[in-house]
Structure formats: structure tokens, C-alpha cells
Design a protein around this motif. Structure first.
Motif, mmCIF file in Angstrom:
data_model
loop_
_atom_site.group_PDB
_atom_site.id
_atom_site.type_symbol
_atom_site.label_atom_id
_atom_site.label_comp_id
_atom_site.label_asym_id
_atom_site.label_seq_id
_atom_site.Cartn_x
_atom_site.Cartn_y
_atom_site.Cartn_z
ATOM 1 N N VAL A 49 36.347 53.876 6.824
ATOM 2 C CA VAL A 49 35.296 52.908 7.097
ATOM 3 C C VAL A 49 34.305 53.529 8.072
ATOM 4 N N CYS A 50 33.024 53.309 7.823
ATOM 5 C CA CYS A 50 31.998 53.836 8.728
ATOM 6 C C CYS A 50 32.112 53.160 10.100
ATOM 7 N N THR A 51 32.036 53.955 11.137
ATOM 8 C CA THR A 51 32.043 53.433 12.500
ATOM 9 C C THR A 51 30.696 53.725 13.155
ATOM 10 N N ALA A 52 30.534 53.258 14.377
ATOM 11 C CA ALA A 52 29.285 53.479 15.106
ATOM 12 C C ALA A 52 29.015 54.967 15.314
ATOM 13 N N ARG A 53 30.041 55.774 15.328
ATOM 14 C CA ARG A 53 29.860 57.219 15.505
ATOM 15 C C ARG A 53 29.409 57.900 14.219
ATOM 16 N N ASP A 54 29.569 57.208 13.072
ATOM 17 C CA ASP A 54 29.261 57.818 11.780
ATOM 18 C C ASP A 54 27.828 57.550 11.316
ATOM 19 N N VAL A 55 27.195 56.492 11.829
ATOM 20 C CA VAL A 55 25.883 56.095 11.311
ATOM 21 C C VAL A 55 24.881 55.913 12.448
ATOM 22 N N ARG A 56 23.604 56.015 12.091
ATOM 23 C CA ARG A 56 22.503 55.718 13.010
ATOM 24 C C ARG A 56 21.762 54.514 12.455
ATOM 25 N N VAL A 57 21.679 53.442 13.249
ATOM 26 C CA VAL A 57 21.077 52.187 12.805
ATOM 27 C C VAL A 57 19.691 52.037 13.419
ATOM 28 N N THR A 58 18.700 51.786 12.565
ATOM 29 C CA THR A 58 17.326 51.562 13.015
ATOM 30 C C THR A 58 16.788 50.285 12.362
ATOM 31 N N ALA A 59 15.675 49.779 12.900
ATOM 32 C CA ALA A 59 15.079 48.545 12.391
ATOM 33 C C ALA A 59 13.596 48.750 12.131
ATOM 34 N N ALA A 60 13.076 48.101 11.076
ATOM 35 C CA ALA A 60 11.660 48.144 10.727
ATOM 36 C C ALA A 60 11.247 46.773 10.223
ATOM 37 N N THR A 61 9.984 46.435 10.410
ATOM 38 C CA THR A 61 9.498 45.154 9.896
ATOM 39 C C THR A 61 9.321 45.221 8.392
ATOM 40 N N GLN A 62 9.423 44.078 7.759
ATOM 41 C CA GLN A 62 9.220 44.001 6.319
ATOM 42 C C GLN A 62 7.985 43.146 6.039
ATOM 43 N N ASP A 63 7.170 43.594 5.083
ATOM 44 C CA ASP A 63 5.952 42.876 4.704
ATOM 45 C C ASP A 63 4.981 42.794 5.885
ATOM 46 N N GLY A 64 3.984 41.903 5.770
ATOM 47 C CA GLY A 64 2.970 41.769 6.811
ATOM 48 C C GLY A 64 3.195 40.544 7.668
ATOM 49 N N PRO A 65 2.255 40.279 8.589
ATOM 50 C CA PRO A 65 2.410 39.120 9.470
ATOM 51 C C PRO A 65 2.293 37.814 8.693
ATOM 52 N N PRO A 66 2.970 36.770 9.086
ATOM 53 C CA PRO A 66 3.911 36.775 10.218
ATOM 54 C C PRO A 66 5.200 37.513 9.845
ATOM 55 N N TYR A 67 5.694 38.287 10.776
ATOM 56 C CA TYR A 67 6.858 39.114 10.485
ATOM 57 C C TYR A 67 8.134 38.269 10.610
ATOM 58 N N THR A 68 8.587 37.783 9.479
ATOM 59 C CA THR A 68 9.771 36.912 9.475
ATOM 60 C C THR A 68 11.066 37.673 9.196
ATOM 61 N N HIS A 69 10.957 38.874 8.650
ATOM 62 C CA HIS A 69 12.140 39.660 8.292
ATOM 63 C C HIS A 69 12.032 41.081 8.853
ATOM 64 N N ILE A 70 13.178 41.629 9.163
ATOM 65 C CA ILE A 70 13.265 43.052 9.486
ATOM 66 C C ILE A 70 14.310 43.682 8.569
ATOM 67 N N VAL A 71 14.217 44.982 8.405
ATOM 68 C CA VAL A 71 15.167 45.732 7.581
ATOM 69 C C VAL A 71 15.955 46.668 8.482
ATOM 70 N N LEU A 72 17.268 46.528 8.450
ATOM 71 C CA LEU A 72 18.146 47.467 9.152
ATOM 72 C C LEU A 72 18.510 48.608 8.210
ATOM 73 N N THR A 73 18.460 49.815 8.718
ATOM 74 C CA THR A 73 18.862 50.997 7.960
ATOM 75 C C THR A 73 20.009 51.674 8.688
ATOM 76 N N ALA A 74 21.118 51.871 7.994
ATOM 77 C CA ALA A 74 22.269 52.604 8.536
ATOM 78 C C ALA A 74 22.386 53.910 7.760
ATOM 79 N N ARG A 75 22.084 55.021 8.418
ATOM 80 C CA ARG A 75 22.117 56.331 7.752
ATOM 81 C C ARG A 75 23.346 57.109 8.216
ATOM 82 N N ASN A 76 24.088 57.628 7.261
ATOM 83 C CA ASN A 76 25.314 58.372 7.569
ATOM 84 C C ASN A 76 24.959 59.715 8.195
ATOM 85 N N SER A 77 25.320 59.872 9.451
ATOM 86 C CA SER A 77 25.043 61.120 10.169
ATOM 87 C C SER A 77 26.320 61.875 10.516
ATOM 88 N N SER A 78 27.412 61.517 9.861
ATOM 89 C CA SER A 78 28.720 62.072 10.244
ATOM 90 C C SER A 78 29.032 63.409 9.588
#
Length: 234
Positions: free
Chosen positions: A98-127
């Protein structure tokens, strides 16, 4: 007198001969009937017992051969040995960690335009090795609100998400409804916890001023290899 005795002797001899011939004839009839009667055999044809199959050659399969395979025969055995296929096509086995915090890097970005109601989390495997990203991100947006953002069941992928080295997975998070009358609070950073790991990951909110979040309206999707229309529409 002698003539009478000879006649009686002749009659007795003739009667004896007739009796012998009659007995011989009866014996012959009895033998003929006995030899012509069908012979009953003690051999009983064997019938395959329940659970035993018959091969194409007509021979009975060895006992227990039907139980050695799964309900679908050899296909079940092959599937069991190969394991399930992950969402990105990689085989999922019991040895896939199972992926742990040491295995992935989590970042956030806004989705679509204003008003910004959603964000997208990206978990990239860096292990540098494959791992399985389970469930959904456990998100807490505000220090004043210690409950996890509820997950949306329809966003759950049909197969396990297995990340190869360097591969990403995504989760859509609704932070507000975008209404001017909402009780939003500014968020510059928030916490994410992965399933199977208690380590708290601090994620910087997107934008120079962060995001406006209303915990009462917040929802999160499951981790998935790609954002999907419909399943991530919430």
C-alpha cells in the motif's frame, strides 16, 4: 403255457423299451431348454459417480479432479495465480504494498475557473517501486474542523489503483458551493492522510491567496488514475 409266458415277456420287454425312449426324450428336451435359456451375467456396468466427469475418450476422470479446479475450471486457477488487474493495467498481488506518505508526493491545483469550488489532488509515486493507492484521501481543510471530508461513493474506481514508479493518481475535492452567502474560511494549507498510513501530509493550497472552504459543503472523490466525467461530477 410256455406260449403264454413268452407273450408276457415280449410285452414287458416292449414296455421297458418304450419307457427308456420316453425318459431319454424328456432328458433331451430338458437339456435343449437349459442350453437355449439366456445366461444371466453378474457383471454390472459402472456409472460415473456424482462429481466425476467423463473425458472425450470415454474414460472416467480421476476422482477429485473436478474439485482441483475452481468453479470455472482452469480459468479460475489461472486468475487466482495471476491476481487482479489494477486500474492502470498492472497486476495486483498480495505482495503489492500500500502506498504510504513516504511513497507519494501530494499536491493540489484548482479546477476550472472562478468561483473555484473544486481542487484536484495529485498523488505521484516517487518511491521507485510500484504501490497500491487505497481508497480516498482523508482530508481536513480547517484546524477548527477536525472531521474528515466525506467521500463520494460513485467516484470509486472499479479496479484497484496501482501506481508504477513516477505514475500519478487523482482525487477531486469540492471545497465549497461558490455562493457569496456561504460561511467560507480562507485555507492556505490543509492535511491529507492516506488509507493504511497514519502519517499526516501537509498540502499547500493552490493560488497565492489560497482557497475559500466551507466544511459543510466539502466532498472528496476516491483516488483514480484519471478524472472521469460523471463519476467525479459532484
Amino acid at each position: 403255457m410256455n406260449t403264454t409266458l413268452r407273450q408276457r415277456s415280449a410285452l414287458l420287454a416292449a414296455a421297458g423299451t418304450a419307457l427308456v425312449l420316453s425318459l431319454t426324450a424328456c432328458q433331451g428336451d430338458s437339456d435343449t431348454k437349459s442350453s437355449s435359456a439366456p445366461t444371466t451375467s453378474a457383471t454390472v456396468a459402472s456409472t460415473p459417480a456424482a462429481g466425476e466427469g467423463t473425458g472425450t475418450s470415454g474414460t472416467t476422470a480421476p476422482a477429485g479432479s473436478a474439485r482441483s479446479a475452481g468453479p470455472n475450471g482452469a480459468a479460475d486457477s489461472a486468475d487466482a495465480s495471476a491476481g487482479k488487474s489494477g486500474a492502470n493495467g498492472e497486476q495486483v498481488t498480495a505482495s503489492t504494498p500500500v502506498c504510504t506518505a513516504r511513497d507519494v508526493r501530494v499536491t493540489a491545483a484548482t479546477q476550472d475557473g472562478p468561483p473555484y469550488t473544486h481542487i484536484v489532488l495529485t498523488a505521484r509515486n516517487s518511491s521507485g517501486h510500484s504501490c497500491r493507492l487505497a481508497g480516498f484521501p482523508h482530508v481536513q481543510l480547517l484546524e477548527s474542523h477536525k472531521q474528515d471530508v466525506p467521500a463520494v461513493a460513485k467516484s470509486k474506481p472499479a479496479t484497484p489503483v496501482v501506481l508504477e514508479a513516477g505514475a500519478p493518481a487523482y482525487a477531486l475535492v469540492r471545497v465549497s458551493d461558490g455562493g457569496v452567502d456561504e460561511e467560507n474560511e480562507p485555507v492556505s494549507a490543509f492535511s491529507v492522510v492516506l488509507e493504511g498510513d497514519s502519517t499526516v501530509i501537509a498540502v499547500t493550497a493552490p493560488g497565492s491567496e489560497g482557497i475559500a472552504a466551507d466544511p459543510a459543503k466539502a466532498l472528496t472523490g476516491y483516488w483514480t488514475p484519471e478524472l472521469r466525467n460523471g463519476a467525479d461530477d459532484f
